[in-house]
Design a protein around this motif. Sequence first.
Motif, PDB file in Angstrom:
ATOM      1  N   HIS B 146       0.877  -1.161   0.000  1.00  0.00           N
ATOM      2  CA  HIS B 146       0.000   0.000   0.000  1.00  0.00           C
ATOM      3  C   HIS B 146       0.911   1.206   0.000  1.00  0.00           C
ATOM      4  O   HIS B 146       2.123   1.075   0.069  1.00  0.00           O
ATOM      5  CB  HIS B 146      -0.897   0.018   1.233  1.00  0.00           C
ATOM      6  CG  HIS B 146      -1.760  -1.198   1.351  1.00  0.00           C
ATOM      7  ND1 HIS B 146      -2.914  -1.352   0.640  1.00  0.00           N
ATOM      8  CD2 HIS B 146      -1.603  -2.334   2.069  1.00  0.00           C
ATOM      9  CE1 HIS B 146      -3.452  -2.536   0.930  1.00  0.00           C
ATOM     10  NE2 HIS B 146      -2.670  -3.154   1.795  1.00  0.00           N
ATOM     11  N   CYS B 181      -4.704   5.867  -0.208  1.00  0.00           N
ATOM     12  CA  CYS B 181      -3.743   4.810  -0.518  1.00  0.00           C
ATOM     13  C   CYS B 181      -3.349   5.009  -1.977  1.00  0.00           C
ATOM     14  O   CYS B 181      -4.195   5.098  -2.852  1.00  0.00           O
ATOM     15  CB  CYS B 181      -4.351   3.424  -0.350  1.00  0.00           C
ATOM     16  SG  CYS B 181      -3.254   2.126  -0.947  1.00  0.00           S
ATOM     17  N   GLU B 183      -0.791   3.061  -3.593  1.00  0.00           N
ATOM     18  CA  GLU B 183      -0.210   1.927  -4.316  1.00  0.00           C
ATOM     19  C   GLU B 183      -1.347   0.958  -4.558  1.00  0.00           C
ATOM     20  O   GLU B 183      -2.016   0.514  -3.617  1.00  0.00           O
ATOM     21  CB  GLU B 183       0.909   1.273  -3.507  1.00  0.00           C
ATOM     22  CG  GLU B 183       1.655   0.184  -4.265  1.00  0.00           C
ATOM     23  CD  GLU B 183       2.351   0.701  -5.511  1.00  0.00           C
ATOM     24  OE1 GLU B 183       1.779   0.531  -6.608  1.00  0.00           O
ATOM     25  OE2 GLU B 183       3.436   1.299  -5.383  1.00  0.00           O
ATOM     26  N   TYR B 184      -1.544   0.625  -5.833  1.00  0.00           N
ATOM     27  CA  TYR B 184      -2.679  -0.194  -6.203  1.00  0.00           C
ATOM     28  C   TYR B 184      -2.704  -1.487  -5.394  1.00  0.00           C
ATOM     29  O   TYR B 184      -1.712  -2.203  -5.306  1.00  0.00           O
ATOM     30  CB  TYR B 184      -2.612  -0.513  -7.696  1.00  0.00           C
ATOM     31  CG  TYR B 184      -3.691  -1.456  -8.127  1.00  0.00           C
ATOM     32  CD1 TYR B 184      -5.002  -1.006  -8.181  1.00  0.00           C
ATOM     33  CD2 TYR B 184      -3.425  -2.769  -8.442  1.00  0.00           C
ATOM     34  CE1 TYR B 184      -6.020  -1.875  -8.545  1.00  0.00           C
ATOM     35  CE2 TYR B 184      -4.427  -3.631  -8.811  1.00  0.00           C
ATOM     36  CZ  TYR B 184      -5.725  -3.179  -8.857  1.00  0.00           C
ATOM     37  OH  TYR B 184      -6.729  -4.028  -9.207  1.00  0.00           O
ATOM     38  N   CYS B 185      -3.870  -1.805  -4.777  1.00  0.00           N
ATOM     39  CA  CYS B 185      -3.923  -2.962  -3.881  1.00  0.00           C
ATOM     40  C   CYS B 185      -5.184  -3.795  -4.071  1.00  0.00           C
ATOM     41  O   CYS B 185      -5.594  -4.527  -3.186  1.00  0.00           O
ATOM     42  CB  CYS B 185      -3.801  -2.490  -2.439  1.00  0.00           C
ATOM     43  SG  CYS B 185      -5.059  -1.290  -1.965  1.00  0.00           S
ATOM     44  N   HIS B 189      -9.116  -0.514  -3.698  1.00  0.00           N
ATOM     45  CA  HIS B 189      -7.998   0.422  -3.573  1.00  0.00           C
ATOM     46  C   HIS B 189      -8.506   1.856  -3.429  1.00  0.00           C
ATOM     47  O   HIS B 189      -8.062   2.609  -2.561  1.00  0.00           O
ATOM     48  CB  HIS B 189      -7.126   0.256  -4.816  1.00  0.00           C
ATOM     49  CG  HIS B 189      -6.072   1.286  -5.001  1.00  0.00           C
ATOM     50  ND1 HIS B 189      -5.160   1.614  -4.028  1.00  0.00           N
ATOM     51  CD2 HIS B 189      -5.773   2.074  -6.070  1.00  0.00           C
ATOM     52  CE1 HIS B 189      -4.343   2.552  -4.491  1.00  0.00           C
ATOM     53  NE2 HIS B 189      -4.704   2.847  -5.711  1.00  0.00           N
ATOM     54  N   MET B 192      -9.789   2.830  -0.021  1.00  0.00           N
ATOM     55  CA  MET B 192      -8.899   2.724   1.133  1.00  0.00           C
ATOM     56  C   MET B 192      -8.524   4.125   1.599  1.00  0.00           C
ATOM     57  O   MET B 192      -7.398   4.572   1.492  1.00  0.00           O
ATOM     58  CB  MET B 192      -7.657   1.929   0.738  1.00  0.00           C
ATOM     59  CG  MET B 192      -6.842   1.491   1.931  1.00  0.00           C
ATOM     60  SD  MET B 192      -5.686   0.223   1.466  1.00  0.00           S
ATOM     61  CE  MET B 192      -4.549   0.328   2.842  1.00  0.00           C
TER      62      MET B 192
HETATM   63 CU    CU Z   1      -4.291   0.751  -2.311  1.00  0.00          CU
END
Ligand code: CU
Lengths: 567, 315
Positions: B146, B181, B183-185, B189, B192
């Motif tokens: 993340h 967030c 960073e792609y999660c 995403h 988040m």
């Molecule tokens: Cu994310």
Amino acid sequence: MSQTASAVHHSPKENYLNHQKTVWSWMSTVDHKRIGVMYLVTLAVMFFIGGMLALLVRLELLTPGVTIMGPDTYNQVFTMHGIVMVFLFLVPSIPAILGNFVLPMHLGAIDVAFPRLNLASYYVYLAGGALVLFGLFAGEIDTGWTFYTPYSSSASSAVLFLTSAVFVAGFSSIFTGINFIVTIHKMRAPGLTWNRLSLFTWSIYATSIVQVLATPVIGITMVLLFFEKMLHIGIFDPALGGDPVLFQHFFWFYSHPAVYIMILPAFGVVSELIAPFCRQPISGYKFVALSSVAIAFLGFLVWGHHMFVSGQSVVSSVIFSLITYFIGIPTGVKVLNWVTTMYKGSIWLKTPFLYALSFLFLFTIGGLTGIMLGVLAIDIHLHDTYFVVSHFHYVMMGGTVVAAIGGLHYWWPKITGKMYDEVSAKIACGLIFVGFNLTFFPQLILGSQGMPRRYHDYVEAFAGLHMASTIGSWVLALGLFVVLGCFVHSLRRGKPAPSNPWGAATLEWTNATSPPSPHNFVTSPIVTHGPYDFDAVEEIFSGDGASGDGSVQMDQPPSVAPSSSAS
Amino acid sequence: MEDKGATTWMPEALSTMAPEIDSLFYFVFWVSVIIFVAVMGAMAYFVIKYKRTHPNERTEHVEESKILETAWIVVPTILVMIVFTWGFQSFIKMSSAPPDSYEIVVRGSKWQWNFEYPNGAITVNELHVPVDQPIKLKMSSTDVLHSFFIPVFRVKHDVLPNRYTSVWFEATETGEYDVFCTEYCGSLHSGMLAKVFIKNQSDFNTWLDESAMGNLDEMPLPELGELLYQQQACGGCHSLDGSRVVGPSFQGLYGSNRVFEDGSSAVADDNYLRESILNPAARIVEGYINGMPPSYSGLSERELTALIAFIEAQQ
Ligand SMILES: [Cu+2]
Ligand SMILES: [Cu+2]
């Protein structure tokens, strides 16, 4: 000077398009021109698929919340858009289409050094492309085109399949790269010294080096992913004791040089577009030529600028930032060289040149935003926001795609033997320019205001700019469809093209018919001048003023018998 | 810099580092604008001035000017070196937290942020910080990558599994702002999100005392369940009033008949609820995505029972 131009239009009876007509003759051809045309058709399909996916992404972002699809579908759509555009379109694009068609002719050669290998590259690409598309649609991959671990390793084994597919497609790049390097070294016509190579040739040369050296790295990464999955050796997956940041190093070690695979050929095309329409040699020819090669090598040393906030050490970040600037400067100087080429020129505002101007505008924004992103402290704020998204679209789409379309207009008469309609082509160029800026400029502001990338949904404050961007995407798409329409119209109704409608001085124009004969040149050319020596028109065009030195209006096709220059 | 307001390009600047970064940003911005206008201006001028007037026009040879060529290598080099050095200095400052920083532990997981304060208080998706005091966030992830981003502080750093990373900032004004967030999660995403609440020191202390964990072992189950419902941010996806958010509402859930994506169905009894929390992917309720964070297996037996008791109470 008399312009009565003994209107004997020279339309060769037999050319590379009509000397054999069966489908099999196309599928089994080893003629670099036909292979170029096959790539053109295939890549146009890929671009269409990638473009449609992009329109879906933008449509979903028209309003906050769910507009047309849920988060899972959205994640798959932007992933597919990225993978198709990067690996199946941008990486092969200019070298495969224009490189194949033009490069051997710029060298005065009959074909590339290994014609069969060239055909093999095409089929390898086709196989890779089919595998990638299959993997995407069947595997429901949603990792983004960057495949970051551990998300990608936890996602599904479809990722493994997909990296293999990308690697297969990559092999086609390696084959093409080797082929071009050997061709440039070994197949130059008599008199064609390195100093007389066209800048397009130089840039393809630099690109080929990167293709051959960088592409194996995705192969290595894939093998490591396999080891991890099959043998449970911890390499990238923290659950097994691996290091997810290591994956990012591998990924960018290929993908940053890949950025140069995508942009260097565009530099070459732009040089070809600017010189003949300004009727001046590219200023700083040597610098432009050699800096491409330098950029190709330096490009291997800056991958860490994608990782300033990833957890890599502060010292590495500082070094990567510094080297990034060293690449930025020669790139900027190239832009200045192209602009000064116009000084005291005789500027002919034809569609290909308009695309070159458009390229200069958009690519300069792409470059300057790149400098912004290279500043360490600022990148912390901008990283992984829409600012980055916009930056690389300015470079990849505003740079590479615009140059490719410009190049396609420029060589269209040579490839097809038909002229296209100037007016609609210019309208399309304008629509693309306006649509592009409307789509991507708002994204710069969105990003610096904090809008993260890869978001299916966004907070209310970002709504206005997102809407503007989506509307821009429609204008852009319209422009691209007009281009398509214009080309289709040209194929069916276009006026026959003279052999040198632009009065250019490179061999494909001066020494070959439109479209060229199956073996390119009737007699092997002997080269006595540089590719842009427009101050010596009399010598190059054998001086009657009507033989394609650009002094004749296009609606009065000049009569030109392909003469080997001064031989 | 007194002006804390948002500008066209930048959101409000609310940390001690933010104005410095903004000055750098605007410096690069204006230099870029000047260069861009100059280059495009020259281009437009040439296009107009040297537009082809007659088909027979011939161009003359232009000598390349050595001075000009040297100038445009040297000047940009100097400019980027200024920018580099400046950016480098700020970067070093941003990378080293002052030693007296107040430390808060951050855990990222799909798709929520947990914050743990020195006295044991835990919040979910709400970061409370005192103003005018350096804060250091010590971050890690329980699953994938993340990235923790607070635009108004100009801080961002990836959050990794199995490793600590950190950011620090010192807020300069009170208020309530977004945390993203970046960073792609996966699926949620974009959901988040968290809020940062910047309070003055005394408000912060009161808040902290109130939020300190009491003796949870003695708390009645449904009450503990309610506390967990808030802390674990179940409320972000499950309403209590019957309305649909990301997941189904808890109102009337207990004992009702559930239909799943695969067509099967079951009654929502204790064991079903337990499974839904610990292993949400096992059965997906019809019409919903598999959007539950898979990371609730850390809940203790008593906490699970408490949550279920709380859901049972929502009739
Ligand atoms: Cu994310
Ligand atoms: Cu890069």
